[in-house]
Scaffold this motif. Sequence first.
Motif, PDB file in Angstrom:
ATOM      1  N   ARG A   1      81.321  -3.471  49.786  1.00  0.00           N
ATOM      2  CA  ARG A   1      82.021  -4.756  49.673  1.00  0.00           C
ATOM      3  C   ARG A   1      81.292  -5.866  50.423  1.00  0.00           C
ATOM      4  NH1 ARG A   1      87.124  -6.163  48.404  1.00  0.00           N
ATOM      5  NH2 ARG A   1      86.678  -4.720  46.705  1.00  0.00           N
ATOM      6  N   LEU A   2      80.885  -5.596  51.655  1.00  0.00           N
ATOM      7  CA  LEU A   2      80.268  -6.645  52.465  1.00  0.00           C
ATOM      8  C   LEU A   2      78.893  -7.039  51.954  1.00  0.00           C
ATOM      9  CD1 LEU A   2      81.335  -5.329  55.973  1.00  0.00           C
ATOM     10  CD2 LEU A   2      82.181  -7.390  54.834  1.00  0.00           C
ATOM     11  N   MET A   3      78.106  -6.066  51.497  1.00  0.00           N
ATOM     12  CA  MET A   3      76.777  -6.390  50.970  1.00  0.00           C
ATOM     13  C   MET A   3      76.874  -7.142  49.656  1.00  0.00           C
ATOM     14  SD  MET A   3      74.497  -2.986  51.848  1.00  0.00           S
ATOM     15  CE  MET A   3      73.990  -2.651  53.537  1.00  0.00           C
ATOM     16  N   ALA A   4      77.863  -6.804  48.845  1.00  0.00           N
ATOM     17  CA  ALA A   4      78.055  -7.528  47.590  1.00  0.00           C
ATOM     18  C   ALA A   4      78.428  -8.979  47.858  1.00  0.00           C
ATOM     19  CB  ALA A   4      79.143  -6.849  46.752  1.00  0.00           C
ATOM     20  N   GLU A   5      79.237  -9.204  48.880  1.00  0.00           N
ATOM     21  CA  GLU A   5      79.719 -10.556  49.186  1.00  0.00           C
ATOM     22  C   GLU A   5      78.705 -11.376  49.975  1.00  0.00           C
ATOM     23  OE1 GLU A   5      83.304  -9.825  51.309  1.00  0.00           O
ATOM     24  OE2 GLU A   5      84.533  -9.560  49.496  1.00  0.00           O
ATOM     25  N   GLN A   6      78.030 -10.742  50.946  1.00  0.00           N
ATOM     26  CA  GLN A   6      77.194 -11.489  51.879  1.00  0.00           C
ATOM     27  C   GLN A   6      75.698 -11.279  51.682  1.00  0.00           C
ATOM     28  OE1 GLN A   6      78.509 -10.991  55.989  1.00  0.00           O
ATOM     29  NE2 GLN A   6      80.611 -10.579  55.321  1.00  0.00           N
ATOM     30  N   GLY A   7      75.307 -10.213  50.997  1.00  0.00           N
ATOM     31  CA  GLY A   7      73.896  -9.915  50.801  1.00  0.00           C
ATOM     32  C   GLY A   7      73.488  -8.655  51.531  1.00  0.00           C
ATOM     33  N   ILE A   8      72.580  -7.897  50.945  1.00  0.00           N
ATOM     34  CA  ILE A   8      72.220  -6.597  51.507  1.00  0.00           C
ATOM     35  C   ILE A   8      71.517  -6.721  52.855  1.00  0.00           C
ATOM     36  CG2 ILE A   8      72.115  -5.436  49.270  1.00  0.00           C
ATOM     37  CD1 ILE A   8      69.093  -5.717  49.302  1.00  0.00           C
ATOM     38  N   ASP A   9      70.914  -7.871  53.147  1.00  0.00           N
ATOM     39  CA  ASP A   9      70.237  -8.051  54.423  1.00  0.00           C
ATOM     40  C   ASP A   9      71.002  -8.965  55.382  1.00  0.00           C
ATOM     41  OD1 ASP A   9      67.946  -6.467  53.895  1.00  0.00           O
ATOM     42  OD2 ASP A   9      67.102  -8.073  52.676  1.00  0.00           O
TER      43      ASP A   9
ATOM     44  N   ASP B   1      70.234   2.181  50.203  1.00  0.00           N
ATOM     45  CA  ASP B   1      69.866   3.159  49.185  1.00  0.00           C
ATOM     46  C   ASP B   1      71.056   4.045  48.830  1.00  0.00           C
ATOM     47  OD1 ASP B   1      67.733   4.488  47.566  1.00  0.00           O
ATOM     48  OD2 ASP B   1      68.227   6.181  48.839  1.00  0.00           O
ATOM     49  N   ALA B   2      71.816   4.479  49.832  1.00  0.00           N
ATOM     50  CA  ALA B   2      72.979   5.342  49.579  1.00  0.00           C
ATOM     51  C   ALA B   2      74.049   4.601  48.787  1.00  0.00           C
ATOM     52  CB  ALA B   2      73.547   5.845  50.904  1.00  0.00           C
ATOM     53  N   VAL B   3      74.267   3.333  49.107  1.00  0.00           N
ATOM     54  CA  VAL B   3      75.251   2.527  48.370  1.00  0.00           C
ATOM     55  C   VAL B   3      74.816   2.379  46.914  1.00  0.00           C
ATOM     56  CG1 VAL B   3      76.259   0.220  48.131  1.00  0.00           C
ATOM     57  CG2 VAL B   3      76.079   1.266  50.389  1.00  0.00           C
ATOM     58  N   ALA B   4      73.539   2.047  46.715  1.00  0.00           N
ATOM     59  CA  ALA B   4      73.029   1.857  45.354  1.00  0.00           C
ATOM     60  C   ALA B   4      73.075   3.157  44.557  1.00  0.00           C
ATOM     61  CB  ALA B   4      71.598   1.317  45.411  1.00  0.00           C
ATOM     62  N   ARG B   5      72.709   4.258  45.186  1.00  0.00           N
ATOM     63  CA  ARG B   5      72.710   5.553  44.492  1.00  0.00           C
ATOM     64  C   ARG B   5      74.130   5.954  44.091  1.00  0.00           C
ATOM     65  NH1 ARG B   5      68.096   8.896  44.803  1.00  0.00           N
ATOM     66  NH2 ARG B   5      66.416   8.022  46.053  1.00  0.00           N
TER      67      ARG B   5
ATOM     68  N   ASP C   1      81.107  -4.809  42.463  1.00  0.00           N
ATOM     69  CA  ASP C   1      80.361  -4.898  43.723  1.00  0.00           C
ATOM     70  C   ASP C   1      79.076  -4.081  43.631  1.00  0.00           C
ATOM     71  OD1 ASP C   1      82.184  -6.546  44.961  1.00  0.00           O
ATOM     72  OD2 ASP C   1      83.191  -4.950  46.071  1.00  0.00           O
ATOM     73  N   GLY C   2      79.166  -2.917  43.013  1.00  0.00           N
ATOM     74  CA  GLY C   2      77.985  -2.073  42.842  1.00  0.00           C
ATOM     75  C   GLY C   2      76.916  -2.755  42.013  1.00  0.00           C
ATOM     76  N   VAL C   3      77.316  -3.430  40.960  1.00  0.00           N
ATOM     77  CA  VAL C   3      76.361  -4.168  40.122  1.00  0.00           C
ATOM     78  C   VAL C   3      75.649  -5.231  40.947  1.00  0.00           C
ATOM     79  CG1 VAL C   3      76.148  -5.752  38.169  1.00  0.00           C
ATOM     80  CG2 VAL C   3      77.597  -3.726  37.969  1.00  0.00           C
ATOM     81  N   ARG C   4      76.399  -5.940  41.780  1.00  0.00           N
ATOM     82  CA  ARG C   4      75.793  -6.989  42.597  1.00  0.00           C
ATOM     83  C   ARG C   4      74.805  -6.410  43.611  1.00  0.00           C
ATOM     84  NH1 ARG C   4      80.924  -9.623  41.974  1.00  0.00           N
ATOM     85  NH2 ARG C   4      81.809  -8.640  43.825  1.00  0.00           N
ATOM     86  N   VAL C   5      75.160  -5.291  44.215  1.00  0.00           N
ATOM     87  CA  VAL C   5      74.268  -4.677  45.200  1.00  0.00           C
ATOM     88  C   VAL C   5      72.992  -4.172  44.528  1.00  0.00           C
ATOM     89  CG1 VAL C   5      73.968  -2.694  46.745  1.00  0.00           C
ATOM     90  CG2 VAL C   5      76.053  -4.076  46.867  1.00  0.00           C
ATOM     91  N   VAL C   6      73.115  -3.483  43.403  1.00  0.00           N
ATOM     92  CA  VAL C   6      71.937  -2.960  42.711  1.00  0.00           C
ATOM     93  C   VAL C   6      71.032  -4.093  42.255  1.00  0.00           C
ATOM     94  CG1 VAL C   6      71.141  -1.710  40.662  1.00  0.00           C
ATOM     95  CG2 VAL C   6      73.033  -0.798  42.025  1.00  0.00           C
TER      96      VAL C   6
END
Length: 214
Positions: free
Chosen positions: A13-21, A52-56, A103-108
């Motif tokens: 959720r947080l990476m999708a909203e704020q960015g993976i970095d 990587d674990a989130v994306a997988r 959210d997964g689509v945004r992270v990938v």
Amino acid sequence: MSGRERLLDAALRLMAEQGIDAVPLQVIVETAEQRNASAVHYHFGSRFGLIDAVARRHQARVDELRERMLASALARPEVTLTDLSACMVLPIAAMMDTREHRDGVRVVSQVIIKYGFHTILSADGEGRESLAEMWRAFEAELHDVPVAVRRQRIARVVASQMGAWADRATQIDAGRTPMLSHQQFVADSIAVAAGALSAPAVDMRTLRWAVKLT
């Protein structure tokens, strides 16, 4: 739910909203209600390991559908770029049904932009087989295109498709109504992918008038 799963949920959720970095690891740990400040490093080794674990985990949800679609498409007497583009687009489109999947689509999409599709394709792990099979099928259909060009073209199309669907996911979760219905967007995405993959080569000599202006 285990601490590892809580961390994955919070990170998604947080990476999708704020960015993976952009999101601090400590914020992920606190959101996941983990007491150990080094929980991310304990379970995943690093930020990259967590990403990587989130994306997988997200990709695992589309792998089965992609594998079944590819098997069906490649069993046809003739397979077209439109068929293969459908195998690429439809599994992504299926991820528009819930906030978690979006959210997964945004992270990938962010992962592809940062690390490149070639990096993902060459990585070991579950689900990479269907990606590699899709890649080989595209290359076989583009055998008349120079190797470097067709590989760059495929990677670019995959990245642009993920970006377009990530943007649509953002619109939906922001409460905005996209211009196209889901089915219209699916159909147009397949058409755009097939069209881009089959685009004719451009002779830059015919564009000298434009090059002179840059």
